[in-house]
Motif scaffolding. Structure first.
Motif, PDB file in Angstrom:
ATOM      1  N   GLU A   1       0.821  -1.211   0.000  1.00 47.57           N
ATOM      2  CA  GLU A   1       0.000   0.000   0.000  1.00 47.57           C
ATOM      3  C   GLU A   1       0.860   1.268   0.000  1.00 47.57           C
ATOM      4  OE1 GLU A   1      -2.567  -0.552   3.336  1.00 47.57           O
ATOM      5  OE2 GLU A   1      -3.576  -2.278   2.413  1.00 47.57           O
ATOM      6  N   ARG A   2       1.963   1.271   0.732  1.00 46.77           N
ATOM      7  CA  ARG A   2       2.840   2.446   0.729  1.00 46.77           C
ATOM      8  C   ARG A   2       3.434   2.672  -0.652  1.00 46.77           C
ATOM      9  NH1 ARG A   2       6.138   1.439   6.459  1.00 46.77           N
ATOM     10  NH2 ARG A   2       4.246   1.189   7.719  1.00 46.77           N
ATOM     11  N   ILE A   3       3.882   1.598  -1.278  1.00 47.46           N
ATOM     12  CA  ILE A   3       4.477   1.703  -2.608  1.00 47.46           C
ATOM     13  C   ILE A   3       3.450   2.215  -3.613  1.00 47.46           C
ATOM     14  CG2 ILE A   3       5.457   0.350  -4.505  1.00 47.46           C
ATOM     15  CD1 ILE A   3       6.646  -1.493  -2.228  1.00 47.46           C
ATOM     16  N   ALA A   4       2.234   1.667  -3.559  1.00 46.35           N
ATOM     17  CA  ALA A   4       1.183   2.106  -4.476  1.00 46.35           C
ATOM     18  C   ALA A   4       0.821   3.566  -4.229  1.00 46.35           C
ATOM     19  CB  ALA A   4      -0.055   1.220  -4.318  1.00 46.35           C
ATOM     20  N   GLY A   5       0.753   3.967  -2.961  1.00 45.79           N
ATOM     21  CA  GLY A   5       0.447   5.351  -2.637  1.00 45.79           C
ATOM     22  C   GLY A   5       1.516   6.293  -3.157  1.00 45.79           C
ATOM     23  N   PHE A   6       2.776   5.908  -2.998  1.00 43.27           N
ATOM     24  CA  PHE A   6       3.885   6.726  -3.502  1.00 43.27           C
ATOM     25  C   PHE A   6       3.777   6.889  -5.010  1.00 43.27           C
ATOM     26  CE2 PHE A   6       8.116   7.409  -5.193  1.00 43.27           C
ATOM     27  CZ  PHE A   6       8.648   8.363  -4.342  1.00 43.27           C
ATOM     28  N   ARG A   7       3.555   5.794  -5.699  1.00 39.68           N
ATOM     29  CA  ARG A   7       3.477   5.851  -7.161  1.00 39.68           C
ATOM     30  C   ARG A   7       2.324   6.743  -7.616  1.00 39.68           C
ATOM     31  NH1 ARG A   7       5.605  -0.041  -7.834  1.00 39.68           N
ATOM     32  NH2 ARG A   7       7.592   0.367  -8.871  1.00 39.68           N
ATOM     33  N   SER A   8       1.195   6.669  -6.924  1.00 39.17           N
ATOM     34  CA  SER A   8       0.052   7.498  -7.327  1.00 39.17           C
ATOM     35  C   SER A   8       0.344   8.980  -7.113  1.00 39.17           C
ATOM     36  CB  SER A   8      -1.202   7.093  -6.549  1.00 39.17           C
ATOM     37  OG  SER A   8      -1.107   7.451  -5.184  1.00 39.17           O
ATOM     38  N   ALA A   9       1.088   9.308  -6.050  1.00 38.04           N
ATOM     39  CA  ALA A   9       1.377  10.710  -5.737  1.00 38.04           C
ATOM     40  C   ALA A   9       2.375  11.333  -6.711  1.00 38.04           C
ATOM     41  CB  ALA A   9       1.903  10.834  -4.311  1.00 38.04           C
ATOM     42  N   VAL A  10       3.297  10.529  -7.245  1.00 37.65           N
ATOM     43  CA  VAL A  10       4.320  11.089  -8.133  1.00 37.65           C
ATOM     44  C   VAL A  10       3.935  10.980  -9.606  1.00 37.65           C
ATOM     45  CG1 VAL A  10       6.135  10.574  -6.460  1.00 37.65           C
ATOM     46  CG2 VAL A  10       5.673   8.937  -8.304  1.00 37.65           C
ATOM     47  N   GLU A  11       2.806  10.366  -9.889  1.00 33.28           N
ATOM     48  CA  GLU A  11       2.379  10.201 -11.284  1.00 33.28           C
ATOM     49  C   GLU A  11       2.281  11.561 -11.982  1.00 33.28           C
ATOM     50  OE1 GLU A  11      -1.148   7.963 -13.861  1.00 33.28           O
ATOM     51  OE2 GLU A  11      -1.219   8.017 -11.669  1.00 33.28           O
ATOM     52  N   GLY A  12       2.903  11.651 -13.142  1.00 37.09           N
ATOM     53  CA  GLY A  12       2.852  12.884 -13.923  1.00 37.09           C
ATOM     54  C   GLY A  12       3.841  13.952 -13.495  1.00 37.09           C
ATOM     55  N   SER A  13       4.660  13.658 -12.472  1.00 36.32           N
ATOM     56  CA  SER A  13       5.596  14.655 -11.949  1.00 36.32           C
ATOM     57  C   SER A  13       6.994  14.545 -12.550  1.00 36.32           C
ATOM     58  CB  SER A  13       5.711  14.510 -10.427  1.00 36.32           C
ATOM     59  OG  SER A  13       6.373  13.298 -10.086  1.00 36.32           O
ATOM     60  N   GLY A  14       7.211  13.488 -13.322  1.00 36.25           N
ATOM     61  CA  GLY A  14       8.547  13.235 -13.832  1.00 36.25           C
ATOM     62  C   GLY A  14       9.385  12.385 -12.891  1.00 36.25           C
ATOM     63  N   ILE A  15       8.785  11.976 -11.780  1.00 37.01           N
ATOM     64  CA  ILE A  15       9.458  11.102 -10.818  1.00 37.01           C
ATOM     65  C   ILE A  15       9.011   9.668 -11.067  1.00 37.01           C
ATOM     66  CG2 ILE A  15       9.721  10.500  -8.374  1.00 37.01           C
ATOM     67  CD1 ILE A  15       9.220  13.485  -7.764  1.00 37.01           C
ATOM     68  N   GLU A  16       9.967   8.771 -11.160  1.00 37.25           N
ATOM     69  CA  GLU A  16       9.671   7.358 -11.406  1.00 37.25           C
ATOM     70  C   GLU A  16      10.242   6.507 -10.285  1.00 37.25           C
ATOM     71  OE1 GLU A  16      10.710   3.782 -14.614  1.00 37.25           O
ATOM     72  OE2 GLU A  16      11.651   5.764 -14.818  1.00 37.25           O
ATOM     73  N   LEU A  17       9.400   5.634  -9.716  1.00 40.00           N
ATOM     74  CA  LEU A  17       9.897   4.627  -8.778  1.00 40.00           C
ATOM     75  C   LEU A  17      10.268   3.416  -9.622  1.00 40.00           C
ATOM     76  CD1 LEU A  17      10.418   3.803  -5.839  1.00 40.00           C
ATOM     77  CD2 LEU A  17       8.069   2.928  -5.744  1.00 40.00           C
ATOM     78  N   VAL A  18      11.552   3.295  -9.915  1.00 43.06           N
ATOM     79  CA  VAL A  18      12.031   2.295 -10.866  1.00 43.06           C
ATOM     80  C   VAL A  18      11.804   0.873 -10.365  1.00 43.06           C
ATOM     81  CG1 VAL A  18      14.071   1.435 -12.088  1.00 43.06           C
ATOM     82  CG2 VAL A  18      13.752   3.900 -11.754  1.00 43.06           C
ATOM     83  N   ASP A  19      12.091   0.646  -9.096  1.00 44.58           N
ATOM     84  CA  ASP A  19      11.964  -0.703  -8.527  1.00 44.58           C
ATOM     85  C   ASP A  19      11.985  -0.580  -7.010  1.00 44.58           C
ATOM     86  OD1 ASP A  19      11.715  -3.431  -8.421  1.00 44.58           O
ATOM     87  OD2 ASP A  19      13.809  -3.867  -8.952  1.00 44.58           O
TER      88      ASP A  19
END
Length: 315
Positions: free
Chosen positions: A164-182
């Motif tokens: 859930e933390r990982i999914a929340g992080f990804r949703s918050a940075v979507e469209g910002s140019g920030i990528e959680l690679v792995d």
């Protein structure tokens, strides 16, 4: 991270089999997922609840290692020893459903930190890990307005709190140019947690952001960056309030950390279970979720937050 010495924890757990609760009092136990300083605040909360619940015997228990098998065996031992209710932070809830249901058939079972919603647990009391992940993403967006490539580090990749933390992080940075690679898992092996960071620094020079999703991950990130001479060159977003993490936030080496409130998990959890044992089920909501809010700590509020922590654990 200053983690609790495993030999002390192992000795503590070894006593469980021979320890019996005071039979004249109802007994309740709080079981954590691994030996870590993170849980000291929850233990302080349990102690505060004990002062207000003199008619109960409250226990705080660590498994010998952070595995579902040892946690589940510990719960079995607690039931045999006379526990009347248990609250647990599961190391692997998805693969512990049968064990949880076995315990729940004998005593009221509650979860904290990492939920097991598919089990027969009565309620979850803890953070919204999705919201906490979003807050971590917000720290990243503010710290890296030009975007960046992040690598995440966590204990149990399959645990609900991690997912859930990982999914929340990804949703918050979507469209910002920030990528959680792995995200690299370590199964709460502290040496592996450090080597995971070292490996990324050696093999992935394009990574300019790191996210530590469990309490001990940010200190291991700090150690590795310090050893590599890269403190301040990599943006770090943390979780929880390890002293090293708070020090890194204060000095500006970390952009910020998302903190939970494990003190309230221990305190409110014991009060909740006591009320339930007394027949008062009004505090259990229909959806079974009791959320204790998380908050963002940055350089601007870290001193005030640390003072609050010290007051709670007695200095």
């Amino acid at each position: 991270m200053k983690y609790l010495k495993s030999i002390v924890m192992a000795a503590s757990v070894a006593l469980v089999a021979s320890h019996s609760f005071a039979q004249e009092k109802p007994a309740m136990a709080f079981v954590v997922n691994a030996a870590s300083d993170f849980w000291k605040l929850a233990e302080a909360g349990v102690k505060a609840a004990q002062a207000e619940l003199p008619g109960y015997d409250l226990q705080f228990r660590y498994p010998a290692q952070g595995t579902a098998a040892l946690q589940n065996a510990l719960m079995d031992d607690l039931v045999v020893a006379g526990a009347d209710a248990i609250m647990i932070s599961s190391a692997d809830p998805k693969n512990s459903i049968d064990a949880f249901n076995r315990i729940a058939a004998q005593v009221p079972l509650f979860t904290t930190d990492s939920d097991a919603p598919d089990s027969e647990r009565i309620a979850y009391l803890g953070s919204s890990n999705s919201d906490a992940g979003v807050q971590a993403g917000e720290i990243a967006v503010e710290a890296m307005p030009q975007g960046g490539k992040c690598m995440g580090f966590v204990g149990f990749l399959g645990a609900d709190n991690a997912v859930e933390r990982i999914a929340g992080f990804r949703s918050a940075v979507e469209g910002s140019g920030i990528e959680l690679v792995d995200v690299r898992g370590d199964d709460v092996d502290f040496a592996r947690a450090r080597s995971n960071v070292d490996d990324v620094l050696a093999a992935n020079p394009d990574i300019d952001c790191m996210v530590g999703f469990y309490s001990y991950n940010p200190p291991k990130i700090y150690e590795a960056l310090q050893a590599a001479g890269k403190l301040g060159q990599v943006t770090v977003i943390a979780f929880d309030e390890d002293p090293i993490t708070l020090g890194a936030v204060r000095e500006g080496s970390f952009a910020g950390t998302v903190v939970q409130d494990p003190y309230q998990w221990g305190y409110q959890g014991m009060k909740l279970m006591a009320a339930y044992l007394e027949g008062d089920k009004s505090e259990v909501p229909a959806d079974g979720l009791i959320i204790v809010p998380t908050k963002i700590i940055t350089k601007s509020n870290v001193d005030a937050f640390e003072a609050e922590l010290k007051a709670r654990v007695g200095g």
